[in-house]
Each structure stands twice: as structure tokens, then as C-alpha cells.
Design a protein around this motif. Sequence first.
Motif, PDB file in Angstrom:
ATOM      1  N   ASP A 111      -1.094 -10.217  -4.458  1.00 53.37           N
ATOM      2  CA  ASP A 111      -1.270  -9.165  -3.455  1.00 53.37           C
ATOM      3  C   ASP A 111       0.015  -8.946  -2.667  1.00 53.37           C
ATOM      4  OD1 ASP A 111      -1.137 -11.397  -1.882  1.00 53.37           O
ATOM      5  OD2 ASP A 111      -3.144 -11.214  -1.023  1.00 53.37           O
ATOM      6  N   SER A 112       1.109  -9.465  -3.190  1.00 54.90           N
ATOM      7  CA  SER A 112       2.482  -9.409  -2.646  1.00 54.90           C
ATOM      8  C   SER A 112       2.732 -10.468  -1.573  1.00 54.90           C
ATOM      9  CB  SER A 112       2.854  -8.017  -2.108  1.00 54.90           C
ATOM     10  OG  SER A 112       2.239  -7.740  -0.880  1.00 54.90           O
TER      11      SER A 112
ATOM     12  N   THR B 193      -4.706  -4.436  -7.532  1.00 53.98           N
ATOM     13  CA  THR B 193      -6.124  -4.799  -7.412  1.00 53.98           C
ATOM     14  C   THR B 193      -6.659  -5.367  -8.724  1.00 53.98           C
ATOM     15  OG1 THR B 193      -6.923  -2.592  -8.033  1.00 53.98           O
ATOM     16  CG2 THR B 193      -6.500  -2.991  -5.687  1.00 53.98           C
TER      17      THR B 193
ATOM     18  N   SER C 264      -5.060  -7.897  -4.805  1.00 53.36           N
ATOM     19  CA  SER C 264      -5.020  -7.162  -3.544  1.00 53.36           C
ATOM     20  C   SER C 264      -6.372  -6.509  -3.277  1.00 53.36           C
ATOM     21  CB  SER C 264      -3.925  -6.100  -3.591  1.00 53.36           C
ATOM     22  OG  SER C 264      -3.959  -5.309  -2.420  1.00 53.36           O
TER      23      SER C 264
ATOM     24  N   HIS D 186      -6.474  -3.981  -1.141  1.00 54.06           N
ATOM     25  CA  HIS D 186      -6.077  -2.680  -0.592  1.00 54.06           C
ATOM     26  C   HIS D 186      -5.736  -1.715  -1.722  1.00 54.06           C
ATOM     27  CE1 HIS D 186      -6.012  -4.572   3.322  1.00 54.06           C
ATOM     28  NE2 HIS D 186      -5.203  -5.503   2.860  1.00 54.06           N
ATOM     29  N   GLU D 187      -6.209  -0.488  -1.602  1.00 55.96           N
ATOM     30  CA  GLU D 187      -5.990   0.508  -2.646  1.00 55.96           C
ATOM     31  C   GLU D 187      -4.645   1.213  -2.518  1.00 55.96           C
ATOM     32  OE1 GLU D 187      -7.827   1.082  -5.215  1.00 55.96           O
ATOM     33  OE2 GLU D 187      -9.491  -0.253  -4.703  1.00 55.96           O
ATOM     34  N   SER D 188      -3.821   0.819  -1.551  1.00 64.14           N
ATOM     35  CA  SER D 188      -2.519   1.469  -1.384  1.00 64.14           C
ATOM     36  C   SER D 188      -1.629   1.246  -2.603  1.00 64.14           C
ATOM     37  CB  SER D 188      -1.827   0.970  -0.115  1.00 64.14           C
ATOM     38  OG  SER D 188      -1.715  -0.448  -0.132  1.00 64.14           O
ATOM     39  N   ARG D 189      -1.795   0.091  -3.271  1.00 63.89           N
ATOM     40  CA  ARG D 189      -1.118  -0.176  -4.550  1.00 63.89           C
ATOM     41  C   ARG D 189      -2.192  -0.575  -5.557  1.00 63.89           C
ATOM     42  NH1 ARG D 189       3.982  -4.021  -4.332  1.00 63.89           N
ATOM     43  NH2 ARG D 189       4.192  -3.135  -6.435  1.00 63.89           N
ATOM     44  N   PRO D 190      -2.814   0.419  -6.183  1.00 61.76           N
ATOM     45  CA  PRO D 190      -3.974   0.145  -7.054  1.00 61.76           C
ATOM     46  C   PRO D 190      -3.704  -0.874  -8.151  1.00 61.76           C
ATOM     47  CG  PRO D 190      -3.731   2.509  -6.674  1.00 61.76           C
ATOM     48  CD  PRO D 190      -2.513   1.864  -6.097  1.00 61.76           C
TER      49      PRO D 190
END
Length: 375
Positions: free
Chosen positions: A179-180, A162, A153, A155-159
Motif C-alpha cells: 500500500d506504499s 488494491t 491498499s 484506497h481507490e486513488s491507486r487502484p
Amino acid sequence: MKVTVKRSIFMQELQTVQRAISSKTTIPILTGVKIVFSKEGIHLTGSNTDISIETLLKLDDEKAQMDMESTGEIVLQARFFSEIIRRLPEEFFTFEVTDNNQVKITSGKAEFVVNGLDAENYPHLPVIDSANQVEMEAGMLSQLIAETGFAVSQHESRPILTGIHFTLADQLLTAVATDSHRLSQRRLTLASDLNFNIVIPGKSLVELSRSFLDDHQIVEMAIMENQVLFKTENMYFYSRLLEGNYPDTARLIPNSFSTEATFTRVELAQAIERASLLSHEGRNNIVKLSINDERILLSGNSPEVGYVEEELNYIKVSGDPLEISFNPDYMKDALRAFSANEIDVHFLSAVRPFTLEPVTEDLDFVQLITPVRTN
């Protein structure tokens, strides 16, 4: 502290440690490179909050043609120092620490005097327990990173997403990233009795793979509570580990399917590339795949631009008729990660994730892509 060394060889080591040096740091000394002259040779260290890299240019390295008159250590501002070395006029340069942490750099008729910092103030690198380590070739590790790293991912919304999830159990190493929306999983056998379950930042691993100069060199991977060390003969590469529990991705990969198609990887990738020319211009970056016993059709529709349709070449197809829509960029990334010439694509339904696997049976590699619902 004085040494004369071949500039191009020294520059290679400096460029390696610069991968870990950031100009955006709350610790000013970490904008610098730590330089140590010892009886072993020249140690260079760069660090930020995520990774630390230490290299050793050995005193007896014939390529470096090093002449060391005295030992010592200093820290210099990395970007400025690198630009100086890059632009020196001669093949060799001399580096000498004088009074008050000043450094004199000479090459031919050029002479620079720059201010350094006391190396005692540079943060110490973590001590890694060498008992918890596993070995593999650098080329294999780089391939593992390339096959999975693109799916982490951004995006840092779900670290935790990453990073790449590494597990080793019963001599089976599994690397997985998601990344889902997509997932990539690669497995291989390692001759090790070690067991671990860690998540390493994807960005750290990309920098690691770029730092290898020889695919055949052995890399020792050593693990501690919140750090991992990758060690080669001349480099120590440290990375922090991500905290938290990685999702149970094994349950996401289906073990049954209703439709299967086999393609030549390059031809399929080229067709997806053509279809994405129009999908990128529209509001929705989507292409559709229609499969039946007689043909496989790839299409894309952008009301703002136009329509594309292409009948795909395939090696074989079987199972139920199907229409499924997906993001072409995910498919292109997935196909790019394969080295196999032929790819099996397995579908369960129009709304369930589909998988891609190499036809060759000696490679445990699977990718999963979530379709896009269009109604």
C-alpha cells in the motif's frame, strides 16, 4: 423442473455463491442466484462486477440425497431465497418451477410460492482458455493470500495497489502486495512452464479463500486477458483482473543491512500490542524501537494519555546502535502473517524501510515496513 434435496447441504452451496452477489448493482438480475437443474446435479451461480462463482452439487453426492424429477433453470432473488431455505422446518425440501417462472418451495407443512426470473436473461460467464493454467493445493493458495492480502491498499486513488501482484516465471511464483507504506512478498516453486504477470483484486482473493471447504483439494488457476478462473472439482470462481502496471517492488527490498535482531514472534507481537494501547490513544500512532549491544527497548509516548516503555526479550542482536519509529499496527499485521516461531528483523537506518523474515531458510517470505520520521 423439480428436485428434492437435503437442506443443510444445499445451503452450503448457496452460501458460497452468495459471496459474489451484491444488493448494490446496476443490473437487477445480478441480485439473484441462477439455479440450474441438469443431469449432473444442481448448478448455482452468483455474480457481480468483480467476481462470479458457480458451484455444482452433484446428483450422486450421497450427503445431498438428491431426487431430481425434471431439469430446467430459473433465477431467484438471492437474499430472500436464502432466508426461506434457512428457516424451512424439515431436513429436506422440494423445489419446483411452475407456470410463469413461479417457484414452489415445500418442506414439511410449509409452502412458499415466489416469483422468479427467466434464466436466459442472466449474463453468461466468460470462457476461459484451459491451456493457460497452473495447479496448486487450496491450502497453499489460501496461505499465500493470507500472507500478502493484508498489505493491499484500501484506497481507490491507486487502484492497482488494491490487488495482489502474481508473477510466474521459470517455475517461481511470486505474490506481492503493497500500500506504499508496507510490503509483503511470498515466493514458492510451482511445477509449471507457464509464465504470467497479473494483478488480482485483494477483495476477490479473500472471498476465494473463504470459499474453499478442503485445503487439500487441487485448484486450477486459468488466465485470460482480463479474467482469471480458479477451478476446483465443484466450484468455478471467476475474478476480473486489474488493469495497469504494478510498481517494480523488487528494487524496494534491501539486500544489505546494518543492524539485525532475532525475536520470538509471539513475544514480540505481545509487546507491540501493549505499546499500541497508548499509541492508539494519541494523535500519532507511533512506537519507537531503540537497539544497542546491551538491550532493545520499545517505547510509546502519548502526551494526552501517558508513556509506556518495555525492555524486549530477544534471541540475538548485532550491528550498529539504532533508534527507529514505526506504526505498530503495520508490525502487528506483519507478525500475524508469519507461522514461523522466530523472526529476523533487518534494519539499514532510522529512515530506511526495515524487513522481517522467518529464521527458517526453507520459506521465501519477506515483509517490509516504512518507518515514521519523528523529527
